[in-house]
Write a protein that holds these residues in place. Structure first.
Motif, mmCIF file in Angstrom:
data_model
loop_
_atom_site.group_PDB
_atom_site.id
_atom_site.type_symbol
_atom_site.label_atom_id
_atom_site.label_comp_id
_atom_site.label_asym_id
_atom_site.label_seq_id
_atom_site.Cartn_x
_atom_site.Cartn_y
_atom_site.Cartn_z
ATOM 1 N N THR A 170 36.477 26.673 40.337
ATOM 2 C CA THR A 170 36.916 27.096 39.004
ATOM 3 C C THR A 170 37.042 25.855 38.132
ATOM 4 O O THR A 170 37.816 24.947 38.446
ATOM 5 C CB THR A 170 38.259 27.842 39.065
ATOM 6 N N THR A 189 43.340 32.272 39.432
ATOM 7 C CA THR A 189 42.313 32.286 40.473
ATOM 8 C C THR A 189 42.610 33.338 41.542
ATOM 9 O O THR A 189 41.851 33.469 42.502
ATOM 10 C CB THR A 189 42.190 30.904 41.160
ATOM 11 N N TYR A 256 47.350 31.564 42.301
ATOM 12 C CA TYR A 256 46.405 31.684 43.417
ATOM 13 C C TYR A 256 46.961 32.620 44.495
ATOM 14 O O TYR A 256 48.160 32.937 44.515
ATOM 15 C CB TYR A 256 46.125 30.300 44.022
#
Length: 279
Positions: A170, A189, A256
């Motif tokens: 990313t 993410t 995340y």
């Protein structure tokens, strides 16, 4: 050829060479001292593995942290299982250099920004390759001068081998407010939507795989801004932070996938970092 003619010919040749050199120098663009090479930081985001311990003189007696506390005695902390964590470092050969440069990889933590050659695809390897057939673990795209970029790596392997395969990349350009306001970069993410509230005023839902930036200009008159973030799959808040607005500061929050057992019961983890604008 007479002595005079010989020297006249040499003089003309010298003048022609000098004019050629002047023309060549004029065609070379002036050096811009304001230009600096691109800077990058590579950060791995993912679940933290359980800590495992071994009691002395016992070969196959493994325990988690909570179990060790009840056993007493001096336990030995074991290394994390292979592929349960990202590589601690990657290697890259830079422009015209024979030596390999080592890049430390932060794991859910802020890392330093490193200079890299501009306008060149960079190939990173888990270890220094022996031959040219070795496949790279990571490729970074060509980067322009005067840029700062964060690269977040997330695992693509199975539950027991998260980091065995090459990670997902990313790319996040690191930018600052042109007016000197405090800037926030929000990156998701994870595989779930993240709901975000800023000082009980601004609300947004950050979809999986998306990113956005917010300048705290309207709210910057206050001393502190409250930021709250929560994953839709969790009952607990992932992040609640009081932000002090400072000029020329960018605060980065990246969300995340996390393991509830090592993340306080939450499936959403949060990476936090602060970057000051270059002079």
């Amino acid at each position: 050829m007479s002595f005079l003619a010989h020297h006249l010919s040499a003089f003309i040749t010298t003048c022609l060479m000098a004019n050629t050199l002047i023309a060549q120098e004029a065609s070379v663009p002036p050096i811009n001292k304001d230009l600096f090479p691109p800077k990058v930081s590579i950060i791995a985001l993912g679940p933290k593995p359980m800590r495992r311990y071994k009691m002395p003189n016992k070969q196959n007696d493994f325990h988690s942290g909570s179990r060790v506390a009840s056993l007493g005695g001096q336990a030995i902390l074991l290394e994390a299982p292979k592929y349960s964590t990202p590589p601690a470092q990657l290697f890259c050969k830079q422009d015209g250099k024979t030596k390999w440069a080592r890049f430390d990889i932060g794991f859910n933590n802020q890392g330093a920004l490193r200079n890299v050659p501009p306008l060149k695809t960079l190939r990173f390897f888990a270890s220094i390759p022996i031959d040219k057939s070795t496949k790279s673990a990571l490729k970074l795209p060509p980067l322009e001068l005067n840029t700062n970029t964060l690269f977040f790596l997330t695992p693509t392997g199975g539950q027991r081998s998260l980091w065995e395969k090459n990670p997902k990349l990313t790319t996040v350009p690191l930018t600052w407010s042109s007016k000197g306001d405090t800037r926030m970069l929000l990156i998701n993410t994870s595989q779930q939507v993240v709901n975000i509230h800023i000082s009980n005023g601004k609300k947004l839902s950050l979809k999986s795989g998306s990113q956005t930036r917010i300048d705290l200009k309207g709210l910057a008159q206050r001393n502190k801004i409250t930021l709250i973030a929560k994953g839709v799959n969790d009952s607990k808040i992932a992040l609640q932070e009081s932000i002090k607005t400072l000029p020329r500061i960018t605060k980065v929050y990246a969300f995340y996938n996390a393991a509830p057992k090592t993340n306080g019961g939450r499936t959403l983890g949060t990476f936090r970092a602060v970057y000051e604008a270059p002079n």
